[in-house]
Design a protein around this motif. Structure first.
Motif, mmCIF file in Angstrom:
data_model
loop_
_atom_site.group_PDB
_atom_site.id
_atom_site.type_symbol
_atom_site.label_atom_id
_atom_site.label_comp_id
_atom_site.label_asym_id
_atom_site.label_seq_id
_atom_site.Cartn_x
_atom_site.Cartn_y
_atom_site.Cartn_z
ATOM 1 N N TRP A 534 0.927 -1.188 -0.100
ATOM 2 C CA TRP A 534 0.122 -0.072 -0.062
ATOM 3 C C TRP A 534 0.796 1.253 0.206
ATOM 4 O O TRP A 534 0.749 2.214 -0.780
ATOM 5 N N LYS A 535 1.982 1.226 0.685
ATOM 6 C CA LYS A 535 2.896 2.435 0.780
ATOM 7 C C LYS A 535 3.411 2.330 -0.578
ATOM 8 O O LYS A 535 3.602 3.690 -1.067
ATOM 9 N N LYS A 536 3.926 1.694 -1.211
ATOM 10 C CA LYS A 536 4.545 1.654 -2.442
ATOM 11 C C LYS A 536 3.410 2.146 -3.497
ATOM 12 O O LYS A 536 3.849 2.933 -4.479
ATOM 13 N N ARG A 537 2.277 1.678 -3.465
ATOM 14 C CA ARG A 537 1.059 2.392 -4.224
ATOM 15 C C ARG A 537 0.966 3.755 -4.112
ATOM 16 O O ARG A 537 0.830 4.554 -5.150
ATOM 17 N N LEU A 538 1.067 4.300 -3.217
ATOM 18 C CA LEU A 538 1.300 5.597 -2.677
ATOM 19 C C LEU A 538 2.392 6.670 -3.243
ATOM 20 O O LEU A 538 2.657 7.711 -2.680
ATOM 21 N N GLY A 539 3.482 5.682 -3.464
ATOM 22 C CA GLY A 539 4.689 6.369 -3.967
ATOM 23 C C GLY A 539 5.668 6.657 -2.507
ATOM 24 O O GLY A 539 6.512 7.532 -2.424
ATOM 25 N N MET A 540 5.300 5.848 -1.541
ATOM 26 C CA MET A 540 6.064 6.214 -0.006
ATOM 27 C C MET A 540 7.018 5.223 0.261
ATOM 28 O O MET A 540 6.898 4.038 -0.336
ATOM 29 N N ASP A 541 8.071 5.471 0.897
ATOM 30 C CA ASP A 541 9.004 4.623 1.437
ATOM 31 C C ASP A 541 8.334 3.501 2.204
ATOM 32 O O ASP A 541 7.436 3.584 3.080
ATOM 33 N N THR A 542 8.843 2.256 2.182
ATOM 34 C CA THR A 542 8.473 1.214 3.145
ATOM 35 C C THR A 542 8.702 1.327 4.499
ATOM 36 O O THR A 542 9.878 2.162 4.654
ATOM 37 N N ASN A 543 8.161 0.537 5.480
ATOM 38 C CA ASN A 543 8.260 0.849 6.867
ATOM 39 C C ASN A 543 9.430 -0.311 7.377
ATOM 40 O O ASN A 543 9.333 -1.404 7.152
ATOM 41 N N PRO A 544 10.646 0.187 7.871
ATOM 42 C CA PRO A 544 11.672 -0.780 8.104
ATOM 43 C C PRO A 544 11.407 -1.667 9.446
ATOM 44 O O PRO A 544 11.695 -2.767 9.451
ATOM 45 N N LYS A 545 10.422 -1.069 10.418
ATOM 46 C CA LYS A 545 9.991 -1.887 11.384
ATOM 47 C C LYS A 545 8.958 -2.994 11.051
ATOM 48 O O LYS A 545 9.141 -4.322 11.283
ATOM 49 N N TRP A 546 8.090 -2.843 10.188
ATOM 50 C CA TRP A 546 7.404 -3.642 9.531
ATOM 51 C C TRP A 546 8.305 -4.938 8.678
ATOM 52 O O TRP A 546 7.802 -5.805 8.926
ATOM 53 N N GLN A 547 9.342 -4.268 8.060
ATOM 54 C CA GLN A 547 10.038 -5.181 7.244
ATOM 55 C C GLN A 547 10.695 -6.253 8.191
ATOM 56 O O GLN A 547 10.765 -7.252 7.679
ATOM 57 N N LYS A 548 11.118 -5.729 9.168
ATOM 58 C CA LYS A 548 12.247 -6.709 10.071
ATOM 59 C C LYS A 548 11.206 -7.922 10.537
ATOM 60 O O LYS A 548 11.527 -8.904 10.715
ATOM 61 N N VAL A 549 9.561 -7.495 10.782
ATOM 62 C CA VAL A 549 8.799 -8.699 11.311
ATOM 63 C C VAL A 549 8.495 -9.442 10.170
ATOM 64 O O VAL A 549 8.440 -10.578 10.474
ATOM 65 N N ILE A 550 8.293 -9.058 8.778
ATOM 66 C CA ILE A 550 8.016 -9.731 7.841
ATOM 67 C C ILE A 550 9.102 -10.866 7.561
ATOM 68 O O ILE A 550 9.084 -12.027 7.253
ATOM 69 N N ASP A 551 10.394 -10.146 7.708
ATOM 70 C CA ASP A 551 11.575 -10.968 7.387
ATOM 71 C C ASP A 551 11.804 -12.141 8.425
ATOM 72 O O ASP A 551 12.428 -13.133 8.133
ATOM 73 N N LYS A 552 11.690 -11.654 9.547
ATOM 74 C CA LYS A 552 12.067 -12.617 10.667
ATOM 75 C C LYS A 552 10.755 -13.208 11.658
ATOM 76 O O LYS A 552 11.032 -13.528 12.875
#
Length: 714
Positions: A534-552
């Motif tokens: 959703w952030k990418k669709r809006l042209g925003m940077d992704t959230n690093p905190k969310w990504q940590k949870v996604i990855d781990k």
């Protein structure tokens, strides 16, 4: 940024447009009408309803609510509207804070949860008060008093030659029967635009003044269940009536600090008799035909009330428009003996959800028929009530009720803050205003949290506009903030854990010990990825905190080649396990959720086999069967998908009306109906990445299923 948004919209529109297979048009009129419901006896589980999605009126064999006490232990004769709530006086001056108890989960001390504290009388009483308040109202019973030749009132056993039909295409209930040989015919409709019913009664008994229209107004029980038959405690409420010009009557109902109005329009001059407190009868001055429209109003009505002809036309149009919109599935060319029953359940589930679950707010599990859990909606069931709408090409009905999240937002934010989390923690058992309810189970559920992301994603897939991206972004981002902060980092194993302090969708777990249930893990990963998208669709940077949870995020725990019901329950499937009852939520990790490079297909196949073999299916719920069918479809096991939908269990019973019977306490259960529609949509249209036509149906030549207007599931 603008270019990125446009590209995202184009790609989403293309993906969604690929979901409809072209074929010959289905004869929808024939499809719907072959499942008109016909009732021949006084069947207390055969009640029928008319409704417009935000108001419903359930009738007995007379076409009205003539025998509510006789039907109260079947499918009760309810009259409910989405605005109809009552709050009992708080005479003990309870405060919600008295229902809160501090827990320390995962180093998060003094997190306050709303529970039922059985060890503290005052706190427990406060909890009980806020559990039961506000509660949904039964607005009134409207029925017939039929006098026999000796002057006594006809009882259910006096109804003869019953022939009652629910005409699905028009929303009309046509009720024909006899009393002592005299014919009576009643036509019943709900108005499409307002909370009103209209009836036409035809009988020679009218000329003899032996048919009266009766009104009884019950007081709410304030209990788990309210079937609209509490005719005691007269002193706690008042009913006044005034005659208006034009053969109109206005009842004013006052219950403590709550008030509503019932406006009645009669086709002929009639006499009104007060039988007792809150009990009135109208005797028509007419020959053999009589019409009445009854409107239920939150505020004193200012507009003219429609007559029977107008209500009839409104109902006809509403239902024709509904049946001609969105998707349709035709099983008439199938030779499997179960196909007709499957089609019946699909058609009737559409009628029931449209008539009871298509308003401006989430609904309770028993819809607008009678109260369960005090009439309050359960937000973990919101997916099951509404996800089918966009899958069937009727996204607008979801868009109406998803607005609840905006109303509930501030309360959800305070709830998260109270427990030391970021973002918003969505209430579980709630009301129209997003109120919080205390529960020893519900307060620890988390699988309702990602629902808003999933449902907003369905809305966007149907209509991938910048307006929708902006409309739902705050709900999605703040939900994701909670989800990321809720995940507990396990430094020793460099992973994120869900729990302790969680009760999974399969609710037979100890909140103090449970962690990493599989459905929740899978849902967390998928929903956080959707939030990033959703952030990418809006042209925003992704959230690093969310990504940590996604990855781990922790992998789903397994043992002996199968997924466990939770990492904290290594004996999930042993002969002594206590975790083979309730929802088989381990299958939910890949059901309405995709495989998502997270679920191992061979392991899920083996898990499916063991669940199929050893689960106590007699201790399950109505939506568990479509859940299993969706898992089977994603695993390319269409025979098992059909088997799931037809498991011979009490909780998989579909009554003549189409209602999903559960137990004597829950004689209808609309999450089962909504789940059925979602599962069948997937079994026909498939899911993202699927290349098999009708993937949920066997390819043995007996399931020649035709469909149109359906959309793929993610």
């Amino acid at each position: 940024m603008k270019t990125n948004i446009v590209l995202a919209i184009v790609l989403s529109a293309f993906q969604w447009s690929q979901t409809v297979y072209s074929q010959d048009k289905i004869d929808r009129y024939a499809l719907v009408n072959r499942h008109n419901v016909n009732i021949k006896t006084v069947d207390t589980l055969g009640s029928l309803n008319v409704g417009n999605g935000k108001f419903s009126f359930t009738v007995d064999a007379t076409g009205l609510q003539s025998f509510p006490e006789h039907y109260q232990n079947g499918v009760p004769l309810g009259t409910q509207s989405e605005w109809g709530w009552h709050t009992s006086p708080n005479i003990e001056n309870f405060k919600f804070e008295e229902a809160l108890k501090a827990y320390d989960f995962n180093g998060n001390p003094n997190a306050l949860y709303a529970i039922q504290d059985r060890e503290n009388e005052r706190n427990n009483s406060a909890s009980d008060y806020f559990r039961s308040n506000p509660h949904r109202l039964q607005l009134g019973n409207i029925g017939l008093t039929i006098l026999k030749a000796d002057g006594s009132e006809a009882q259910p056993h006096d109804l003869q030659n019953i022939d009652q039909t629910l005409h699905l295409w028009t929303g009309q209930i046509e009720s024909k029967f006899e009393v002592e040989g005299s014919p009576i015919k009643v036509l019943t409709y709900a108005n499409a635009e307002t909370d009103a019913i209209s009836v036409k009664i035809e009988s020679p008994l009218l000329a003899e003044k032996r048919i009266q229209l009766k009104f009884r107004f019950p007081y709410p029980t304030g209990e788990f269940s309210d079937k609209g038959t509490n005719y005691t405690t007269h002193e706690k409420h008042s009913t006044t009536v005034n005659s208006n010009p034009g053969n109109e009557l206005l009842f004013t109902r006052t219950l403590d600090n709550d008030r509503y109005y019932v406006l009645v329009k009669l086709s002929n001059q009639s006499s009104l008799t007060k039988v007792a407190d809150h009990y009135f009868r109208i005797t028509p001055s007419t020959s053999t035909s009589f019409e009445a429209t009854v409107s239920f109003n939150e505020n004193e009505p200012k507009h003219p009330i429609p007559n029977f002809k107008t209500v009839t036309a409104n109902s006809n149009k509403m239902w024709k428009d509904f049946w001609m919109s969105g998707g349709a599935v035709d099983f008439s060319d199938c030779t499997d003996e179960r196909a007709f029953e499957l089609e019946r359940r699909v058609v009737l589930s559409q009628y029931l959800t449209r008539s009871q679950c298509a308003g401006n707010y989430p609904v309770q599990e028993t819809g607008l028929t009678y109260n369960s859990w005090f009439g309050k909606p359960h937000m973990e069931m919101y997916w099951w009530h509404t996800a089918h709408y966009p899958l069937w090409g009727r996204t607008g009905y979801l868009e109406k009720s998803i607005g609840w999240y905006f109303t509930a937002f501030e309360g959800a934010k305070k709830l998260a803050q109270r427990q030391g989390y970021e973002g918003v923690r969505w209430q579980k058992m709630t009301d129209n205003e997003g109120g919080e309810t205390s529960s020893n189970v519900g307060s620890f559920l988390i699988w309702q949290q990602p629902h808003v992301i999933y449902l907003a994603e369905l809305i966007y897939r149907d209509n991938p506009t910048e307006e929708n991206l902006n409309k739902y972004q705050n709900l999605i981002f703040e939900t994701a903030n909670f989800m990321a902060s809720y995940a507990n980092y396990d430094a020793e194993n460099d992973r994120y854990i869900l729990g302790k302090g969680v009760i999974p969708a399969q609710e037979c777990f100890d909140k103090l010990e449970t962690y990493n249930p599989p459905l929740e893990l899978s849902y967390w990963k998928w929903a956080l990825e959707r939030a990033q998208e959703w952030k990418k669709r809006l042209g925003m940077d992704t959230n690093p905190k969310w990504q940590k949870v996604i990855d781990k995020i922790s992998p789903m725990a397994e043992q002996n080649g199968v997924y466990l019901a939770a990492e904290s329950v290594p004996n999930s499937y042993s002969p002594t396990s206590k975790h083979t009852i309730d929802h088989p939520a381990v299958l939910g990790a890949m059901s309405f959720l995709p495989q998502n490079d997270y679920v191992d297909i061979p392991t899920m196949n083996r898990t499916f086999d063991i669940v199929d073999k050893i689960w106590n299916w007699d201790h399950t719920w109505g939506w568990d069967f479509p859940l299993e069918a969706m898992t089977a479809t994603r695993l390319n096991r269409p025979e098992d998908a059909i088997k799931a939908l037809f498991r011979d269990e009490v909780t998989n019973t579909y009554l003549p009306s189409g209602h999903n019977y559960q137990t004597p306490r829950l004689t209808l259960y609309l999450p089962g109906n909504g789940g059925y529609l979602a599962a069948v949509a997937m079994m026909c249209a498939g899911f993202d990445g699927n290349t098999i036509k009708n993937p949920g149906f066997p390819k043995d030549g007996t399931w020649n299923v035709k469909w149109e207007g359906l959309h793929k599931m993610p």
